[in-house]
Write a protein that holds these residues in place. Sequence first.
Motif, PDB file in Angstrom:
ATOM      1  N   ASP A 156      14.355   1.389  11.619  1.00  0.00           N
ATOM      2  CA  ASP A 156      15.628   1.030  12.233  1.00  0.00           C
ATOM      3  C   ASP A 156      15.941  -0.456  12.107  1.00  0.00           C
ATOM      4  OD1 ASP A 156      15.871   3.654  13.070  1.00  0.00           O
ATOM      5  OD2 ASP A 156      15.080   3.262  15.067  1.00  0.00           O
ATOM      6  N   ALA A 157      14.929  -1.285  11.857  1.00  0.00           N
ATOM      7  CA  ALA A 157      15.097  -2.743  11.895  1.00  0.00           C
ATOM      8  C   ALA A 157      15.684  -3.299  10.601  1.00  0.00           C
ATOM      9  CB  ALA A 157      13.753  -3.419  12.155  1.00  0.00           C
ATOM     10  N   LEU A 158      16.637  -4.217  10.760  1.00  0.00           N
ATOM     11  CA  LEU A 158      17.152  -4.995   9.645  1.00  0.00           C
ATOM     12  C   LEU A 158      16.612  -6.407   9.833  1.00  0.00           C
ATOM     13  CD1 LEU A 158      19.022  -5.331   7.168  1.00  0.00           C
ATOM     14  CD2 LEU A 158      20.812  -6.015   8.768  1.00  0.00           C
ATOM     15  N   ALA A 159      15.755  -6.845   8.911  1.00  0.00           N
ATOM     16  CA  ALA A 159      15.102  -8.143   9.043  1.00  0.00           C
ATOM     17  C   ALA A 159      15.621  -9.123   8.001  1.00  0.00           C
ATOM     18  CB  ALA A 159      13.591  -7.978   8.890  1.00  0.00           C
ATOM     19  N   SER A 160      15.540 -10.384   8.330  1.00  0.00           N
ATOM     20  CA  SER A 160      15.965 -11.435   7.416  1.00  0.00           C
ATOM     21  C   SER A 160      14.965 -11.549   6.264  1.00  0.00           C
ATOM     22  CB  SER A 160      16.038 -12.767   8.168  1.00  0.00           C
ATOM     23  OG  SER A 160      16.337 -13.807   7.272  1.00  0.00           O
ATOM     24  N   PRO A 161      15.452 -11.556   5.022  1.00  0.00           N
ATOM     25  CA  PRO A 161      14.532 -11.680   3.887  1.00  0.00           C
ATOM     26  C   PRO A 161      14.033 -13.104   3.675  1.00  0.00           C
ATOM     27  CG  PRO A 161      16.774 -11.575   3.099  1.00  0.00           C
ATOM     28  CD  PRO A 161      16.829 -11.375   4.592  1.00  0.00           C
ATOM     29  N   MET A 162      14.666 -14.070   4.349  1.00  0.00           N
ATOM     30  CA  MET A 162      14.293 -15.466   4.166  1.00  0.00           C
ATOM     31  C   MET A 162      14.706 -16.287   5.387  1.00  0.00           C
ATOM     32  SD  MET A 162      17.344 -16.472   1.518  1.00  0.00           S
ATOM     33  CE  MET A 162      17.334 -14.870   0.763  1.00  0.00           C
ATOM     34  N   GLN A 163      14.195 -17.487   5.454  1.00  0.00           N
ATOM     35  CA  GLN A 163      14.592 -18.409   6.518  1.00  0.00           C
ATOM     36  C   GLN A 163      15.995 -18.916   6.220  1.00  0.00           C
ATOM     37  OE1 GLN A 163      11.855 -21.605   7.157  1.00  0.00           O
ATOM     38  NE2 GLN A 163      13.303 -22.798   8.345  1.00  0.00           N
ATOM     39  N   GLY A 164      16.822 -19.040   7.239  1.00  0.00           N
ATOM     40  CA  GLY A 164      18.168 -19.538   7.011  1.00  0.00           C
ATOM     41  C   GLY A 164      18.949 -19.669   8.302  1.00  0.00           C
ATOM     42  N   THR A 165      20.245 -19.883   8.148  1.00  0.00           N
ATOM     43  CA  THR A 165      21.161 -20.042   9.274  1.00  0.00           C
ATOM     44  C   THR A 165      22.237 -18.970   9.200  1.00  0.00           C
ATOM     45  OG1 THR A 165      20.809 -22.431   9.239  1.00  0.00           O
ATOM     46  CG2 THR A 165      22.752 -21.651  10.411  1.00  0.00           C
ATOM     47  N   ILE A 166      22.524 -18.341  10.327  1.00  0.00           N
ATOM     48  CA  ILE A 166      23.579 -17.336  10.385  1.00  0.00           C
ATOM     49  C   ILE A 166      24.928 -18.058  10.335  1.00  0.00           C
ATOM     50  CG2 ILE A 166      24.648 -15.496  11.761  1.00  0.00           C
ATOM     51  CD1 ILE A 166      21.855 -14.747  10.774  1.00  0.00           C
ATOM     52  N   VAL A 167      25.764 -17.713   9.349  1.00  0.00           N
ATOM     53  CA  VAL A 167      27.081 -18.348   9.241  1.00  0.00           C
ATOM     54  C   VAL A 167      28.211 -17.389   9.595  1.00  0.00           C
ATOM     55  CG1 VAL A 167      26.376 -20.124   7.605  1.00  0.00           C
ATOM     56  CG2 VAL A 167      27.201 -17.933   6.742  1.00  0.00           C
ATOM     57  N   LYS A 168      27.903 -16.081   9.694  1.00  0.00           N
ATOM     58  CA  LYS A 168      28.931 -15.111  10.059  1.00  0.00           C
ATOM     59  C   LYS A 168      28.272 -13.857  10.607  1.00  0.00           C
ATOM     60  CE  LYS A 168      32.622 -12.253   8.170  1.00  0.00           C
ATOM     61  NZ  LYS A 168      33.392 -11.880   6.976  1.00  0.00           N
ATOM     62  N   THR A 169      28.820 -13.308  11.672  1.00  0.00           N
ATOM     63  CA  THR A 169      28.413 -11.988  12.146  1.00  0.00           C
ATOM     64  C   THR A 169      29.625 -11.075  11.992  1.00  0.00           C
ATOM     65  OG1 THR A 169      28.970 -12.532  14.428  1.00  0.00           O
ATOM     66  CG2 THR A 169      26.684 -12.821  13.784  1.00  0.00           C
ATOM     67  N   ALA A 170      29.434  -9.940  11.355  1.00  0.00           N
ATOM     68  CA  ALA A 170      30.538  -9.037  11.055  1.00  0.00           C
ATOM     69  C   ALA A 170      30.574  -7.828  11.986  1.00  0.00           C
ATOM     70  CB  ALA A 170      30.440  -8.578   9.601  1.00  0.00           C
ATOM     71  N   VAL A 171      29.578  -7.693  12.862  1.00  0.00           N
ATOM     72  CA  VAL A 171      29.502  -6.543  13.766  1.00  0.00           C
ATOM     73  C   VAL A 171      29.232  -7.010  15.184  1.00  0.00           C
ATOM     74  CG1 VAL A 171      28.682  -4.973  11.966  1.00  0.00           C
ATOM     75  CG2 VAL A 171      27.029  -6.220  13.343  1.00  0.00           C
ATOM     76  N   GLU A 172      29.401  -6.081  16.117  1.00  0.00           N
ATOM     77  CA  GLU A 172      29.108  -6.358  17.518  1.00  0.00           C
ATOM     78  C   GLU A 172      28.087  -5.349  18.018  1.00  0.00           C
ATOM     79  OE1 GLU A 172      32.794  -6.126  19.598  1.00  0.00           O
ATOM     80  OE2 GLU A 172      33.624  -7.901  18.619  1.00  0.00           O
ATOM     81  N   GLU A 173      27.427  -5.681  19.085  1.00  0.00           N
ATOM     82  CA  GLU A 173      26.481  -4.774  19.745  1.00  0.00           C
ATOM     83  C   GLU A 173      27.179  -3.445  20.035  1.00  0.00           C
ATOM     84  OE1 GLU A 173      22.789  -3.763  21.539  1.00  0.00           O
ATOM     85  OE2 GLU A 173      23.295  -5.554  20.394  1.00  0.00           O
ATOM     86  N   GLY A 174      26.526  -2.340  19.682  1.00  0.00           N
ATOM     87  CA  GLY A 174      27.066  -1.012  19.964  1.00  0.00           C
ATOM     88  C   GLY A 174      28.045  -0.489  18.928  1.00  0.00           C
ATOM     89  N   GLN A 175      28.343  -1.284  17.917  1.00  0.00           N
ATOM     90  CA  GLN A 175      29.300  -0.865  16.885  1.00  0.00           C
ATOM     91  C   GLN A 175      28.671   0.134  15.930  1.00  0.00           C
ATOM     92  OE1 GLN A 175      31.350  -4.124  14.958  1.00  0.00           O
ATOM     93  NE2 GLN A 175      31.763  -2.903  13.131  1.00  0.00           N
ATOM     94  N   ARG A 176      29.442   1.135  15.512  1.00  0.00           N
ATOM     95  CA  ARG A 176      28.991   2.119  14.521  1.00  0.00           C
ATOM     96  C   ARG A 176      29.177   1.518  13.135  1.00  0.00           C
ATOM     97  NH1 ARG A 176      26.684   5.805  12.095  1.00  0.00           N
ATOM     98  NH2 ARG A 176      27.662   7.600  11.156  1.00  0.00           N
ATOM     99  N   VAL A 177      28.150   1.607  12.272  1.00  0.00           N
ATOM    100  CA  VAL A 177      28.221   1.095  10.904  1.00  0.00           C
ATOM    101  C   VAL A 177      27.795   2.183   9.929  1.00  0.00           C
ATOM    102  CG1 VAL A 177      27.849  -1.327  11.525  1.00  0.00           C
ATOM    103  CG2 VAL A 177      25.881   0.118  11.011  1.00  0.00           C
ATOM    104  N   GLU A 178      28.247   2.056   8.711  1.00  0.00           N
ATOM    105  CA  GLU A 178      27.836   2.933   7.623  1.00  0.00           C
ATOM    106  C   GLU A 178      26.873   2.164   6.724  1.00  0.00           C
ATOM    107  OE1 GLU A 178      28.645   6.159   7.320  1.00  0.00           O
ATOM    108  OE2 GLU A 178      29.774   5.972   9.181  1.00  0.00           O
ATOM    109  N   GLU A 179      26.076   2.882   5.952  1.00  0.00           N
ATOM    110  CA  GLU A 179      25.168   2.236   5.008  1.00  0.00           C
ATOM    111  C   GLU A 179      25.974   1.344   4.071  1.00  0.00           C
ATOM    112  OE1 GLU A 179      22.005   3.413   1.466  1.00  0.00           O
ATOM    113  OE2 GLU A 179      22.712   4.949   2.830  1.00  0.00           O
ATOM    114  N   GLY A 180      25.538   0.103   3.907  1.00  0.00           N
ATOM    115  CA  GLY A 180      26.207  -0.856   3.036  1.00  0.00           C
ATOM    116  C   GLY A 180      27.193  -1.772   3.740  1.00  0.00           C
TER     117      GLY A 180
END
Length: 131
Positions: A56-80
């Motif tokens: 279930d976990a989506l992990a960061s592949p590298m160290q970095g800074t978040i510059v944009k969040t496209a979803v909110e807590e509880g939001q339904r998403v599709e693969e991709g």
Amino acid sequence: GGRETVVVEVGGKRLEVSLPASLGFATTPATGNGAAGGGRTKRKKTKSAGGAATGDALASPMQGTIVKTAVEEGQRVEEGDLIVVLEAMKMEQPLNAHRAGVVQGLEAAVGGSVSAGAVICQIKDEQLASV
């Protein structure tokens, strides 16, 4: 030594790389690839999830800074679907949903730093998310 041409994909772009044949990237004659066949190897089609996804976990592949969040807590998403955009070494890396489900435990905030392997969020099945 001759040279071997290998096709690789980096950041969604296909590149041909010429390497010394002594590195051991020889292709099998049974596939028709090899020195006589142009030196190209077959490549497997891969899904570009953008992040390291385990269960279930989506992990960061590298160290970095978040510059944009496209979803909110509880939001339904599709693969991709885009989850966040990570900036590392002056390059932006989109992290996409590796499965369909509901976003939970979203810890990413614009301007926040993440380390390699840090869990960005969980993407849970809808049935399990409501429990």
